[in-house]
Design an enzyme around this catalytic site. Structure first.
Site, PDB file in Angstrom:
ATOM      1  N   ASP A  44     -12.737 -37.298 -60.961  1.00 30.53           N
ATOM      2  CA  ASP A  44     -12.217 -37.970 -61.720  1.00 30.53           C
ATOM      3  C   ASP A  44     -12.429 -38.108 -63.479  1.00 30.53           C
ATOM      4  OD1 ASP A  44     -10.259 -41.024 -62.217  1.00 30.53           O
ATOM      5  OD2 ASP A  44     -12.311 -41.343 -63.543  1.00 30.53           O
ATOM      6  N   TYR A  49     -12.524 -40.097 -72.015  1.00 36.32           N
ATOM      7  CA  TYR A  49     -14.150 -39.950 -71.878  1.00 36.32           C
ATOM      8  C   TYR A  49     -15.111 -38.556 -72.406  1.00 36.32           C
ATOM      9  CZ  TYR A  49     -13.240 -42.299 -67.888  1.00 36.32           C
ATOM     10  OH  TYR A  49     -12.639 -43.065 -66.814  1.00 36.32           O
ATOM     11  N   LYS A  74      -6.493 -38.751 -67.198  1.00 39.52           N
ATOM     12  CA  LYS A  74      -6.185 -40.169 -67.527  1.00 39.52           C
ATOM     13  C   LYS A  74      -5.384 -39.197 -68.961  1.00 39.52           C
ATOM     14  CE  LYS A  74      -8.990 -42.866 -64.887  1.00 39.52           C
ATOM     15  NZ  LYS A  74     -10.184 -42.385 -65.662  1.00 39.52           N
ATOM     16  N   HIS A 105      -3.897 -44.857 -68.325  1.00 41.40           N
ATOM     17  CA  HIS A 105      -4.862 -45.327 -68.243  1.00 41.40           C
ATOM     18  C   HIS A 105      -5.708 -46.836 -68.276  1.00 41.40           C
ATOM     19  CE1 HIS A 105      -9.195 -43.676 -69.525  1.00 41.40           C
ATOM     20  NE2 HIS A 105      -9.461 -45.168 -68.533  1.00 41.40           N
TER      21      HIS A 105
HETATM   22  N1  NAP Z   1      -9.776 -46.041 -64.849  1.00 38.91           N
HETATM   23  C1  NAP Z   1     -10.515 -47.106 -65.667  1.00 38.91           C
HETATM   24  O1  NAP Z   1     -10.316 -47.755 -66.635  1.00 38.91           O
HETATM   25  C2  NAP Z   1     -12.021 -47.321 -65.008  1.00 38.91           C
HETATM   26  C3  NAP Z   1     -13.192 -47.615 -65.517  1.00 38.91           C
HETATM   27  C4  NAP Z   1     -14.652 -47.417 -65.755  1.00 38.91           C
HETATM   28  C5  NAP Z   1     -14.844 -46.294 -64.450  1.00 38.91           C
HETATM   29  N2  NAP Z   1     -13.689 -45.344 -64.127  1.00 38.91           N
HETATM   30  C6  NAP Z   1     -13.907 -44.724 -63.187  1.00 38.91           C
HETATM   31  O2  NAP Z   1     -14.583 -44.479 -62.292  1.00 38.91           O
HETATM   32  C7  NAP Z   1     -15.869 -43.755 -62.210  1.00 38.91           C
HETATM   33  C8  NAP Z   1     -17.373 -45.269 -61.846  1.00 38.91           C
HETATM   34  O3  NAP Z   1     -17.349 -46.525 -62.516  1.00 38.91           O
HETATM   35  P1  NAP Z   1     -18.644 -46.733 -63.784  1.00 38.91           P
HETATM   36  O4  NAP Z   1     -19.103 -45.322 -63.768  1.00 38.91           O
HETATM   37  O5  NAP Z   1     -17.884 -47.456 -64.359  1.00 38.91           O
HETATM   38  O6  NAP Z   1     -19.501 -46.755 -62.245  1.00 38.91           O
HETATM   39  P2  NAP Z   1     -20.260 -47.309 -61.229  1.00 38.91           P
HETATM   40  O7  NAP Z   1     -20.175 -45.934 -60.185  1.00 38.91           O
HETATM   41  O8  NAP Z   1     -20.193 -48.770 -60.587  1.00 38.91           O
HETATM   42  O9  NAP Z   1     -21.478 -47.055 -61.988  1.00 38.91           O
HETATM   43  C9  NAP Z   1     -22.705 -46.259 -61.834  1.00 38.91           C
HETATM   44  C10 NAP Z   1     -23.851 -46.873 -62.621  1.00 38.91           C
HETATM   45  O10 NAP Z   1     -24.475 -46.573 -61.361  1.00 38.91           O
HETATM   46  C11 NAP Z   1     -25.708 -45.911 -61.497  1.00 38.91           C
HETATM   47  N3  NAP Z   1     -26.184 -45.415 -60.490  1.00 38.91           N
HETATM   48  C12 NAP Z   1     -25.207 -44.605 -59.729  1.00 38.91           C
HETATM   49  N4  NAP Z   1     -25.244 -44.488 -58.216  1.00 38.91           N
HETATM   50  C13 NAP Z   1     -26.578 -44.697 -58.251  1.00 38.91           C
HETATM   51  C14 NAP Z   1     -27.570 -45.000 -56.948  1.00 38.91           C
HETATM   52  N5  NAP Z   1     -26.821 -44.844 -56.185  1.00 38.91           N
HETATM   53  N6  NAP Z   1     -28.422 -46.154 -57.021  1.00 38.91           N
HETATM   54  C15 NAP Z   1     -28.804 -46.938 -58.626  1.00 38.91           C
HETATM   55  N7  NAP Z   1     -27.617 -46.501 -59.251  1.00 38.91           N
HETATM   56  C16 NAP Z   1     -26.384 -46.232 -59.249  1.00 38.91           C
HETATM   57  C17 NAP Z   1     -25.424 -44.960 -62.599  1.00 38.91           C
HETATM   58  O11 NAP Z   1     -26.856 -43.872 -63.358  1.00 38.91           O
HETATM   59  P3  NAP Z   1     -26.937 -42.400 -62.872  1.00 38.91           P
HETATM   60  O12 NAP Z   1     -25.268 -42.113 -63.804  1.00 38.91           O
HETATM   61  O13 NAP Z   1     -27.792 -42.904 -64.071  1.00 38.91           O
HETATM   62  O14 NAP Z   1     -27.606 -42.236 -61.917  1.00 38.91           O
HETATM   63  C18 NAP Z   1     -24.564 -45.474 -63.563  1.00 38.91           C
HETATM   64  O15 NAP Z   1     -25.205 -46.287 -64.928  1.00 38.91           O
HETATM   65  C19 NAP Z   1     -15.998 -43.579 -63.488  1.00 38.91           C
HETATM   66  O16 NAP Z   1     -16.962 -42.639 -64.339  1.00 38.91           O
HETATM   67  C20 NAP Z   1     -14.489 -43.065 -64.506  1.00 38.91           C
HETATM   68  O17 NAP Z   1     -14.197 -42.182 -63.521  1.00 38.91           O
HETATM   69  C21 NAP Z   1     -12.593 -46.327 -64.695  1.00 38.91           C
END
Ligand code: NAP
Length: 268
Positions: A44, A49, A74, A105
């Site tokens: 994704d 990004y 997106k 988005h």
């Molecule tokens: N459509 C939208 O508006 C929107 C908005 C936000 C996100 N998204 C999508 O959703 C994806 C995921 O959301 P997100 O990136 O906001 O947050 P997330 O996946 O909830 O969390 C990511 C964070 O947690 C850490 N992390 C990941 N696995 C871990 C584990 N097992 N233990 C401890 N820490 C961990 C990562 O650090 P490290 O990388 O250092 O491991 C990073 O700081 C995004 O990358 C994006 O593709 C979409």
């Protein structure tokens, strides 16, 4: 074989996806290569990004057949009035022949209706196999569905035990859209929730794995991000246990309407 769900287009979508928001150039390439080596088959990304080039290169270099990987990007807010060009530019950066899913988005008030018509036209060409939306609330979906020729395949929203979005999820599913849960670890803020450590320990899992598994069992498509090889593997190892109904109930009770990303609820 990754566990899949079926979109309203008939396409299979791996239930666990790999997100790359905040993965910088280079870092993103390595993370996607590691994720694909680990077994993820769903990536994704988004124009905003800034890492579509890395995503496309990592997919090509992986040697995995394109048909085995589900790719989403997106349409960014400021591009909504020129969606066709934005799509072409994203595809050029990705270097892929087709996309699996193209999303609006965010529901920008003035431009979202025309943007959806443009996505429908792109979908008709077959260059993206499905189209969908992100951050849409029921009123945005009501508006869209009142004139849409193609129903969105998904609504990608922030969703985790601390923001359970039950009403929105019911709305989406009752209209044939799957929910994609972004920031499933509350953007990393809840991976150290001490209140969940005993429950996670009971399953021999980490709190992060427990929270991700909850979302999988709720029937969501779950998009998790990490750039660490160890955490990429940890987040993938969630298909060898089941959270028991009583524990699912405890996790269901954690909702506190915590938003770590956008709040589209006030967007007219
Ligand atoms: N459509 C939208 O508006 C929107 C908005 C936000 C996100 N998204 C999508 O959703 C994806 C995921 O959301 P997100 O990136 O906001 O947050 P997330 O996946 O909830 O969390 C990511 C964070 O947690 C850490 N992390 C990941 N696995 C871990 C584990 N097992 N233990 C401890 N820490 C961990 C990562 O650090 P490290 O990388 O250092 O491991 C990073 O700081 C995004 O990358 C994006 O593709 C979409």
């Amino acid at each position: 074989m990754a566990q899949t769900l079926t979109l309203n287009t008939g396409q299979k979508i791996p239930q666990l996806g790999f997100g790359v928001w905040k993965a910088s150039e280079g870092e993103c390439y390595k993370a996607v290569r590691t994720a694909l080596d680990t077994g993820y088959r769903h990536i994704d990304t988004a124009r905003i990004y800034g890492n579509e080039v890395d995503v496309g290169k990592a997919i090509r270099d992986s040697g995995i057949d394109r048909s085995e990987i589900f790719v989403t990007t997106k349409l960014w807010n400021s591009d909504q009035a020129k969606a066709q060009k934005a799509f072409d530019d994203s595809m050029a950066r990705l270097g892929l022949d087709y996309l699996d899913l193209y999303l609006i988005h965010f529901p920008v008030t003035k431009t979202r209706a025309q943007a959806w018509k443009d996505l429908e036209a792109i979908h008709k060409t077959g260059r993206t196999r499905a189209i969908g939306v992100s951050n849409y609330m029921p009123r945005h979906l009501d508006e869209l569905l009142s004139s849409a020729a193609v129903k969105p395949a998904v609504n990608q929203i922030e969703l985790h035990p601390y923001l359970s979005q039950n009403e929105l999820k019911t709305y989406c599913e009752s209209h044939g859209m799957l929910v994609e849960a972004y920031s499933p670890l509350a953007h990393g803020q809840k991976v150290a929730d001490v209140s969940l450590k005993p429950m996670a320990a009971k399953y021999g899992k980490t709190v992060a794995q427990l929270i991700l598994r909850w979302s999988v069992q709720k029937g969501n498509i779950v998009l998790v991000k990490s750039v660490s090889p160890q955490r990429i593997a940890e987040n993938f190892a969630i298909f060898d246990f089941n959270v028991e109904p009583a524990d699912m109930g405890v996790l269901d009770g954690l909702n506190e309407n915590l938003r770590t990303c956008w709040d589209p609820s006030q967007t007219p």
